[in-house]
Design an enzyme around this catalytic site. Structure first.
Site, short mmCIF file in Angstrom:
data_model
loop_
_atom_site.label_atom_id
_atom_site.label_comp_id
_atom_site.label_asym_id
_atom_site.label_seq_id
_atom_site.Cartn_x
_atom_site.Cartn_y
_atom_site.Cartn_z
N ASP A 13 -2.61 -22.65 53.25
CA ASP A 13 -2.74 -24.11 53.41
C ASP A 13 -2.29 -24.92 52.20
OD1 ASP A 13 -4.84 -23.28 51.81
OD2 ASP A 13 -6.17 -24.84 52.53
N GLU A 14 -1.60 -24.27 51.25
CA GLU A 14 -1.24 -24.98 50.03
C GLU A 14 0.13 -24.55 49.53
OE1 GLU A 14 -3.49 -25.45 46.24
OE2 GLU A 14 -5.13 -24.90 47.54
N ASP B 124 -1.72 -29.97 50.29
CA ASP B 124 -2.97 -29.28 50.56
C ASP B 124 -3.45 -29.72 51.94
OD1 ASP B 124 -5.34 -27.92 50.42
OD2 ASP B 124 -5.78 -28.55 48.36
#
Length: 488
Positions: A105-106, A11
């Site tokens: 973003d993950e 993350d």
DNA sequence: TCTGGGGTCCTGAGGCGA
DNA sequence: TCTGTCGCCTCAGGACCC
């Protein structure tokens, strides 16, 4: 469940805001808030400095401004974020072919499948090295969770934030989960959380004690079974690299409610065209057309129609959307309209006549897009300058738009490599020496070959200036000059 | 005081054919 | 021919996620 902590969850920390801070040295260490800057915008991401004021994702922008009036407010630059995200995902794919991106973003990575880790120590090493590689390639920090399942890896990365690594030792899972709030579990949102709380269940341990039958009674079959398993730390979901798209949709929230029925019809047609362009761009067609309407009172309704076969014909989708709109009363005004297509296939079943009509309509649609793009970057022949976007000045070099309004644009001249905050200058919006520029790479390593920057022309335009974040000084705050007006 | 955009999944009601 | 039921599909709404 596997016994080794070889599922990794990455993350990136405050991703959009961190990218902006990395690209704009004057914002480092300052409260930065990225999101829609219109009257109905919400916060997409904010820096940790902004969180101190109570600002968080999904908060209405107006509320964020009250809590952090001196923060820097920026419009998102998705193309740039996508470019950085690709760099990060490439590092993950070097670890394993089994990478499941959840968003820009993950992502989950199955380290064991790639041979990157096989036990506790090798997993920890892989995670540590990954974080170092990400920092070197992008200058950004990411938090890593390692565990034996996706759910636990995600909880671990949450605990690792910001800029950390947490590994959940096999055998400690249930003890770790028991005291956590039910909201920790994926799938427990505000509604389910409330439901459980009313039943006297507030922790994961209490969920496990309540038993499967009780959870099924409270939450329904699928949800009850799934959450009971999670409460016992059972999660067998595999990391899935390729996910099929199930639907494609576009929607717009309008700065001011639309009351005019003709205007509503026109917007639905435009949304249908945009939706079809997205559909075609993905090489897909679909059978079910969905219209979404959010009314003045925030009540939302959907209407759908299933065709005999899949289509990617703009005329067909427009007509279906128009039929669906016929059954909706919009007299009180609408704040949002959306058009979607589901029941996807990668082929169409249109007859030749429809194909021909579609091509014709599509040509018109393309013209319409170009027209709209021009509208969005130029108003009455003058360029628009979204807050945060990069620019280049023939004399002062590379900078970014700190704010614009009243016929002026304020630019801070600095680059990601600048040691100190750059100088600020103000120009006329039509200054011929100033032009939009591509974002610069955040590190000397640069962008991967072939990755583009942001053209800076396809974003919603803000109608607010930004403040550098430090001195509480507001630059060029714009008064109503039409920039924030509803499109159309 | 206000509440984006793009998705996924589940549930329940009702129609319909076997 | 009538009725019940089962399974499947469609439609609408809700919850959740990032």
């Amino acid at each position: 469940m596997r016994r080794t902590p070889t599922i990794l969850h990455l993350d990136m920390d405050a991703f959009f805001a961190s990218v902006e801070q990395a690209s704009k040295p004057s914002l480092r260490g300052k409260a930065v808030i990225v999101g829609g800057l219109g009257p109905r915008g919400v916060v997409a991401t904010c820096s940790y400095e902004a969180r101190v004021f109570g600002v968080h994702s999904a908060m209405p922008m107006a509320q964020a401004r009250r809590l952090a009036p001196n923060a820097a407010y920026l419009v998102p630059r998705f193309q740039l974020y996508r470019t950085i995200s690709e760099q990060v995902m490439a590092l993950l794919r070097a670890l394993s072919p089994l990478v499941e991106p959840l968003s820009l973003d993950e992502a989950f990575v199955d380290l064991e499948a790639g041979g990157a880790a096989w036990d506790l120590e090798s997993a920890r090493l892989a995670g540590t090295k990954l974080r170092a590689d990400i920092r070197e390639a992008t200058g950004l920090t990411g938090s890593v969770g390692l565990a034996a399942s996706k759910m636990l890896a995600k909880i671990a990365s949450e605990q690792a934030k910001p800029d950390g690594l947490v590994l959940i030792d096999p055998g400690t899972e249930r003890a770790l989960l028991a005291p956590l709030t039910v909201r920790t579990l994926p799938g427990v949102g505000p509604a389910t959380g409330d439901h459980l709380r009313r039943a006297g269940i507030t922790t994961v341990g209490e969920m496990a004690e309540a038993g499967e039958d009780e959870l099924v009674r409270l939450l329904g079959k699928a949800h009850g079974h799934a959450l009971y398993a999670m409460a016992l730390a059972h999660d067998e979901r595999p990391v899935v690299a390729e996910r099929e798209t199930k639907s494609v949709s576009v929607e717009d929230t309008y700065d001011v409610d639309i009351h005019d029925r003709v205007r509503v019809e026109l917007e639905v047609q435009r949304l249908a065209d945009r939706c079809v362009r997205r559909l075609r761009g993905a090489g897909l067609s679909g059978r079910t057309i969905v219209l979404k309407v959010r009314r003045y009172d925030f009540s939302t309704l959907t209407r759908s129609e299933t065709l005999r076969g899949p289509t990617d014909d703009p005329a067909v989708v427009r007509e279906a959307a128009a039929r669906l709109l016929d059954s909706v009363d919009t007299t009180g005004g609408v704040r949002l309209l959306g058009v979607g297509v589901s029941g996807l296939a990668d082929f169409t079943q249109e007859d030749l006549f429809a194909q021909a009509a579609g091509e014709l309509a599509d040509e018109h649609a393309e013209e319409h897009v170009e027209e709209r793009d021009r509208e969005e970057t130029e108003v009455q022949g003058e360029r628009r300058w979204p807050a945060g976007h990069d620019v280049r000045h023939t004399e002062y070099g590379h900078g970014w738009v700190q704010g614009s309004g009243l016929g002026r644009v304020t630019v801070r001249f600095e680059t990601p490599g600048s040691e100190v905050a750059g100088r600020v200058r103000t120009f006329r919006v039509g200054d011929p020496e100033l032009e939009p520029a591509e974002p610069l790479p955040l590190t000397e390593a640069g962008f991967p070959v072939g990755a583009g920057g942001d053209a800076g022309v396809d974003q919603r335009v803000d109608d607010e200036a930004v403040d550098g974040g430090g001195g509480g000084r507001r630059v060029d705050r714009r008064e109503g000059d039409g920039f924030g007006a509803v499109r159309g």
